[in-house]
Design a protein around this motif. Structure first.
Motif, PDB file in Angstrom:
ATOM      1  N   GLY A  15       0.825  -1.208   0.000  1.00  0.00           N
ATOM      2  CA  GLY A  15       0.000   0.000   0.000  1.00  0.00           C
ATOM      3  C   GLY A  15       0.854   1.251   0.000  1.00  0.00           C
ATOM      4  N   GLU A  16       0.206   2.408   0.024  1.00  0.00           N
ATOM      5  CA  GLU A  16       0.852   3.716   0.065  1.00  0.00           C
ATOM      6  C   GLU A  16       1.736   3.959  -1.144  1.00  0.00           C
ATOM      7  OE1 GLU A  16       2.954   4.038   3.749  1.00  0.00           O
ATOM      8  OE2 GLU A  16       1.132   3.992   4.957  1.00  0.00           O
ATOM      9  N   GLY A  17       1.452   3.276  -2.259  1.00  0.00           N
ATOM     10  CA  GLY A  17       2.214   3.503  -3.473  1.00  0.00           C
ATOM     11  C   GLY A  17       3.619   2.937  -3.441  1.00  0.00           C
ATOM     12  N   ILE A  18       3.903   2.028  -2.506  1.00  0.00           N
ATOM     13  CA  ILE A  18       5.238   1.447  -2.392  1.00  0.00           C
ATOM     14  C   ILE A  18       5.465   0.457  -3.527  1.00  0.00           C
ATOM     15  CG2 ILE A  18       6.732   0.010  -0.961  1.00  0.00           C
ATOM     16  CD1 ILE A  18       5.357   1.221   1.470  1.00  0.00           C
ATOM     17  N   ALA A  19       6.563   0.655  -4.281  1.00  0.00           N
ATOM     18  CA  ALA A  19       6.853  -0.205  -5.424  1.00  0.00           C
ATOM     19  C   ALA A  19       7.834  -1.315  -5.078  1.00  0.00           C
ATOM     20  CB  ALA A  19       7.403   0.628  -6.579  1.00  0.00           C
ATOM     21  N   GLU A  20       8.610  -1.145  -4.017  1.00  0.00           N
ATOM     22  CA  GLU A  20       9.571  -2.162  -3.620  1.00  0.00           C
ATOM     23  C   GLU A  20       9.775  -2.122  -2.113  1.00  0.00           C
ATOM     24  OE1 GLU A  20      12.995  -1.127  -5.921  1.00  0.00           O
ATOM     25  OE2 GLU A  20      13.640   0.448  -4.537  1.00  0.00           O
ATOM     26  N   VAL A  21      10.139  -3.261  -1.555  1.00  0.00           N
ATOM     27  CA  VAL A  21      10.385  -3.375  -0.123  1.00  0.00           C
ATOM     28  C   VAL A  21      11.660  -4.180   0.084  1.00  0.00           C
ATOM     29  CG1 VAL A  21       7.945  -3.243   0.505  1.00  0.00           C
ATOM     30  CG2 VAL A  21       8.978  -5.465   0.065  1.00  0.00           C
ATOM     31  N   GLU A  22      12.193  -4.094   1.278  1.00  0.00           N
ATOM     32  CA  GLU A  22      13.398  -4.849   1.603  1.00  0.00           C
ATOM     33  C   GLU A  22      13.031  -6.129   2.342  1.00  0.00           C
ATOM     34  OE1 GLU A  22      17.259  -4.523   4.564  1.00  0.00           O
ATOM     35  OE2 GLU A  22      16.372  -2.679   3.762  1.00  0.00           O
ATOM     36  N   LEU A  23      13.567  -7.247   1.875  1.00  0.00           N
ATOM     37  CA  LEU A  23      13.404  -8.518   2.577  1.00  0.00           C
ATOM     38  C   LEU A  23      14.315  -8.488   3.800  1.00  0.00           C
ATOM     39  CD1 LEU A  23      12.344 -11.409   2.823  1.00  0.00           C
ATOM     40  CD2 LEU A  23      14.145 -12.133   1.259  1.00  0.00           C
ATOM     41  N   SER A  24      13.709  -8.467   4.982  1.00  0.00           N
ATOM     42  CA  SER A  24      14.485  -8.287   6.202  1.00  0.00           C
ATOM     43  C   SER A  24      14.941  -9.611   6.810  1.00  0.00           C
ATOM     44  CB  SER A  24      13.662  -7.510   7.231  1.00  0.00           C
ATOM     45  OG  SER A  24      14.372  -7.339   8.425  1.00  0.00           O
ATOM     46  N   GLN A  25      14.038 -10.587   6.888  1.00  0.00           N
ATOM     47  CA  GLN A  25      14.385 -11.837   7.581  1.00  0.00           C
ATOM     48  C   GLN A  25      13.462 -12.954   7.140  1.00  0.00           C
ATOM     49  OE1 GLN A  25      14.282 -11.445  11.852  1.00  0.00           O
ATOM     50  NE2 GLN A  25      14.364 -13.622  12.219  1.00  0.00           N
ATOM     51  N   TRP A  26      14.028 -14.132   6.945  1.00  0.00           N
ATOM     52  CA  TRP A  26      13.236 -15.337   6.717  1.00  0.00           C
ATOM     53  C   TRP A  26      12.966 -16.016   8.055  1.00  0.00           C
ATOM     54  CZ3 TRP A  26      10.701 -16.145   2.505  1.00  0.00           C
ATOM     55  CH2 TRP A  26      11.205 -15.752   1.260  1.00  0.00           C
ATOM     56  N   HIS A  27      11.760 -16.550   8.203  1.00  0.00           N
ATOM     57  CA  HIS A  27      11.425 -17.361   9.378  1.00  0.00           C
ATOM     58  C   HIS A  27      11.342 -18.842   9.019  1.00  0.00           C
ATOM     59  CE1 HIS A  27      10.755 -13.999  12.060  1.00  0.00           C
ATOM     60  NE2 HIS A  27      10.032 -13.405  11.134  1.00  0.00           N
ATOM     61  N   VAL A  28      11.574 -19.149   7.751  1.00  0.00           N
ATOM     62  CA  VAL A  28      11.550 -20.544   7.290  1.00  0.00           C
ATOM     63  C   VAL A  28      12.736 -20.756   6.358  1.00  0.00           C
ATOM     64  CG1 VAL A  28       9.039 -20.768   7.483  1.00  0.00           C
ATOM     65  CG2 VAL A  28      10.043 -19.962   5.334  1.00  0.00           C
ATOM     66  N   LYS A  29      12.990 -22.024   6.043  1.00  0.00           N
ATOM     67  CA  LYS A  29      14.036 -22.368   5.078  1.00  0.00           C
ATOM     68  C   LYS A  29      13.513 -23.463   4.156  1.00  0.00           C
ATOM     69  CE  LYS A  29      16.281 -25.546   8.339  1.00  0.00           C
ATOM     70  NZ  LYS A  29      15.322 -25.298   9.421  1.00  0.00           N
ATOM     71  N   VAL A  30      14.236 -23.689   3.078  1.00  0.00           N
ATOM     72  CA  VAL A  30      13.842 -24.725   2.129  1.00  0.00           C
ATOM     73  C   VAL A  30      13.757 -26.069   2.848  1.00  0.00           C
ATOM     74  CG1 VAL A  30      14.557 -26.003   0.078  1.00  0.00           C
ATOM     75  CG2 VAL A  30      14.804 -23.513   0.135  1.00  0.00           C
ATOM     76  N   GLY A  31      12.649 -26.770   2.619  1.00  0.00           N
ATOM     77  CA  GLY A  31      12.433 -28.064   3.249  1.00  0.00           C
ATOM     78  C   GLY A  31      11.523 -28.012   4.456  1.00  0.00           C
ATOM     79  N   ASP A  32      11.286 -26.821   5.000  1.00  0.00           N
ATOM     80  CA  ASP A  32      10.416 -26.690   6.170  1.00  0.00           C
ATOM     81  C   ASP A  32       8.960 -26.938   5.806  1.00  0.00           C
ATOM     82  OD1 ASP A  32      12.505 -26.117   7.810  1.00  0.00           O
ATOM     83  OD2 ASP A  32      11.981 -24.004   8.157  1.00  0.00           O
ATOM     84  N   LEU A  33       8.241 -27.578   6.717  1.00  0.00           N
ATOM     85  CA  LEU A  33       6.798 -27.702   6.592  1.00  0.00           C
ATOM     86  C   LEU A  33       6.151 -26.501   7.263  1.00  0.00           C
ATOM     87  CD1 LEU A  33       6.352 -31.503   7.425  1.00  0.00           C
ATOM     88  CD2 LEU A  33       6.458 -30.429   5.166  1.00  0.00           C
ATOM     89  N   VAL A  34       5.205 -25.871   6.572  1.00  0.00           N
ATOM     90  CA  VAL A  34       4.546 -24.685   7.114  1.00  0.00           C
ATOM     91  C   VAL A  34       3.048 -24.910   7.150  1.00  0.00           C
ATOM     92  CG1 VAL A  34       6.370 -23.141   6.297  1.00  0.00           C
ATOM     93  CG2 VAL A  34       4.379 -23.558   4.843  1.00  0.00           C
ATOM     94  N   VAL A  35       2.380 -24.149   8.016  1.00  0.00           N
ATOM     95  CA  VAL A  35       0.931 -24.231   8.140  1.00  0.00           C
ATOM     96  C   VAL A  35       0.334 -22.859   7.830  1.00  0.00           C
ATOM     97  CG1 VAL A  35       1.002 -26.095   9.814  1.00  0.00           C
ATOM     98  CG2 VAL A  35       1.012 -23.729  10.602  1.00  0.00           C
ATOM     99  N   GLU A  36      -0.930 -22.844   7.577  1.00  0.00           N
ATOM    100  CA  GLU A  36      -1.615 -21.595   7.269  1.00  0.00           C
ATOM    101  C   GLU A  36      -1.465 -20.603   8.420  1.00  0.00           C
ATOM    102  OE1 GLU A  36      -6.060 -20.015   5.872  1.00  0.00           O
ATOM    103  OE2 GLU A  36      -5.681 -22.142   6.270  1.00  0.00           O
TER     104      GLU A  36
END
Length: 426
Positions: free
Chosen positions: A12-33
């Motif tokens: 929102g607010e007309g933002i065209a790009e954001v910075e990826l700050s931190q991942w909470h998961v990694k490849v191979g992780d099982l995630v839930v909704e």
């Protein structure tokens, strides 16, 4: 099996790009909704990106610190079935109402063949110790890292029980209780030579803070003014009000009195309650007093805003300051709660020192800094008495504020605090 692709949402607010700050998961992780997948940083706040599906992470679209365009692929999740092929390929916007930081974002689905899952890292032990790769940097706050260093603990060996496996102080205690480190090492170890180094990427909130501080010092013509204030009378009033009304209305700190003093003093000095657009060369003076209250959090300095302080009582201001500070420290402050201030109040509490030189919170033109309260002998009517003294260290934008006006403004605040009854005389 199918692939659910989540694209960088339109914050929102007309933002065209954001910075990826931190991942909470990694490849191979099982995630839930609804599980938080990543934190992204806008110009104003940290935003959580939750998962809309159950599945397994098969690809990450970027690295922490990377600036990503809205609509670019953020993460791919392997799901049961083929997915909803009727979804549009464009990212769905966040709900139009005022969103909290942890706003739930709709994902975009693309039909792709299932990809092979990357091998998972070593499983985490159930006890306080965990085996990580030597170059794997566990999540932990700066305070926890320093605590671990003081204790001689290698963080990569400690199992984190916080969100996304973050190592907490309690985890260090559990590690020590299990005897995983030699807490009784000889005193000589404290004098051993060290050659270790740690590189810390300046990303996320820390990058935003650095950019704003650099921008403020480069663009504004800072000057500071320091004055000492006798706060004995107002501290006595505060203690009296807390004794009489604390149980029913809540305890008062000094901050709501300072907010009230700002409100009253600004009636005679409206040029301090202003924003300066140096590109348009326009000063905007505001009638509303929106006080930014600088607040330290684990991710850095944040400035939640007490809106319409001119219309708030002491207890109303106190409750709002407490609510906003907790929201900021817990990462739950919304973008609206972190923007729109007209003047800022900054305090380090008991660590406030005797003098500081606060940096302006652009585009504001004034910031009032609060130093610690100390008891000192003072001469009053020819007698040496013990008084509670406190310095105000304030900074101003000399492009907009003249030195004489700044001094008169702080003297007005001093008079109000030293004669606290005047705070409430209309």
């Amino acid at each position: 099996m199918g692939t659910h692709v989540i694209k960088m949402p339109d914050i929102g607010e007309g933002i065209a790009e954001v910075e990826l700050s931190q991942w909470h998961v990694k490849v191979g992780d099982l995630v839930v909704e609804d599980q938080v997948l990543a934190d992204v940083m806008t110009d104003k706040a940290m935003v959580d990106i939750p998962s809309p599906v159950h599945g397994k992470v098969i690809a990450l679209g970027g690295q922490p610190g990377e600036v990503m365009a809205v609509g670019s692929v953020l993460i791919s999740i392997e799901v049961e079935g083929a997915g909803n092929l009727k979804e549009s390929a464009a990212p769905a916007p966040v709900a139009a109402k005022e969103p909290p930081v942890a706003a739930k974002v709709e994902a975009v689905v693309e039909s792709k063949p299932a990809a092979a899952a990357a091998p998972r890292s070593a499983p985490v032990c159930q006890g306080p110790m965990v085996a990580r790769e030597a170059d794997e940097r566990p999540l932990a706050s700066p305070a926890v890292r320093k605590h671990a260093l003081d204790l001689g603990i290698q963080l990569r060996l400690v199992r984190g029980t916080g969100p996304a496996g973050r190592v907490l102080h309690e985890d260090l205690d559990a590690y020590l209780a299990q005897g995983q480190t030699n807490a009784s090492a000889p005193a000589a170890a404290a004098y051993a030579q060290r050659h270790d180094e740690e590189q810390i990427p300046v990303i996320g909130m820390r990058r935003k803070i650095a950019q704003r501080m650099q921008d403020a010092t480069q663009r504004a013509a800072h000057f500071s003014y320091v004055e000492e204030i006798d706060v004995t009378a107002i501290e006595e009033l505060r203690a009296h009000l807390n004794e009489k009304h604390g149980a029913s209305r809540g305890k008062l700190t000094l901050l709501p009195f300072l907010v009230r003093a700002l409100v009253v003093a600004l009636r005679d000095f409206p040029q301090m309650n202003a924003r300066y657009d140096d590109e348009a060369q326009v000063i905007t003076r505001l009638g509303a007093v929106h006080v930014g209250v600088a607040t330290q959090s684990d991710v850095g300095l944040m400035v939640p805003v007490v809106r319409h302080a001119e219309a708030r009582s002491l207890w109303d201001s106190a409750a709002e300051i407490s609510r906003l500070a907790n929201a900021a420290r817990n990462g739950k402050a919304s973008r609206d709660e972190l923007s729109g201030s007209t003047i800022t109040l900054t305090s380090l509490g008991a660590l406030g020192g005797i003098v500081s030189t606060p940096v302006l919170n652009l585009p504001e033109v004034a910031i009032v800094g609060v130093n610690k309260i100390v008891e000192r002998p003072m001469v009053v009517k020819g007698q040496v008495v013990i008084r509670k003294m406190m310095n105000l260290s304030s900074s101003f934008d000399h492009r907009v504020v003249d030195g004489m006006d700044a001094a008169l403004f702080i003297q007005a605040i001093r008079g109000l605090l030293e004669q606290p009854a005047t705070l409430f005389v209309e």
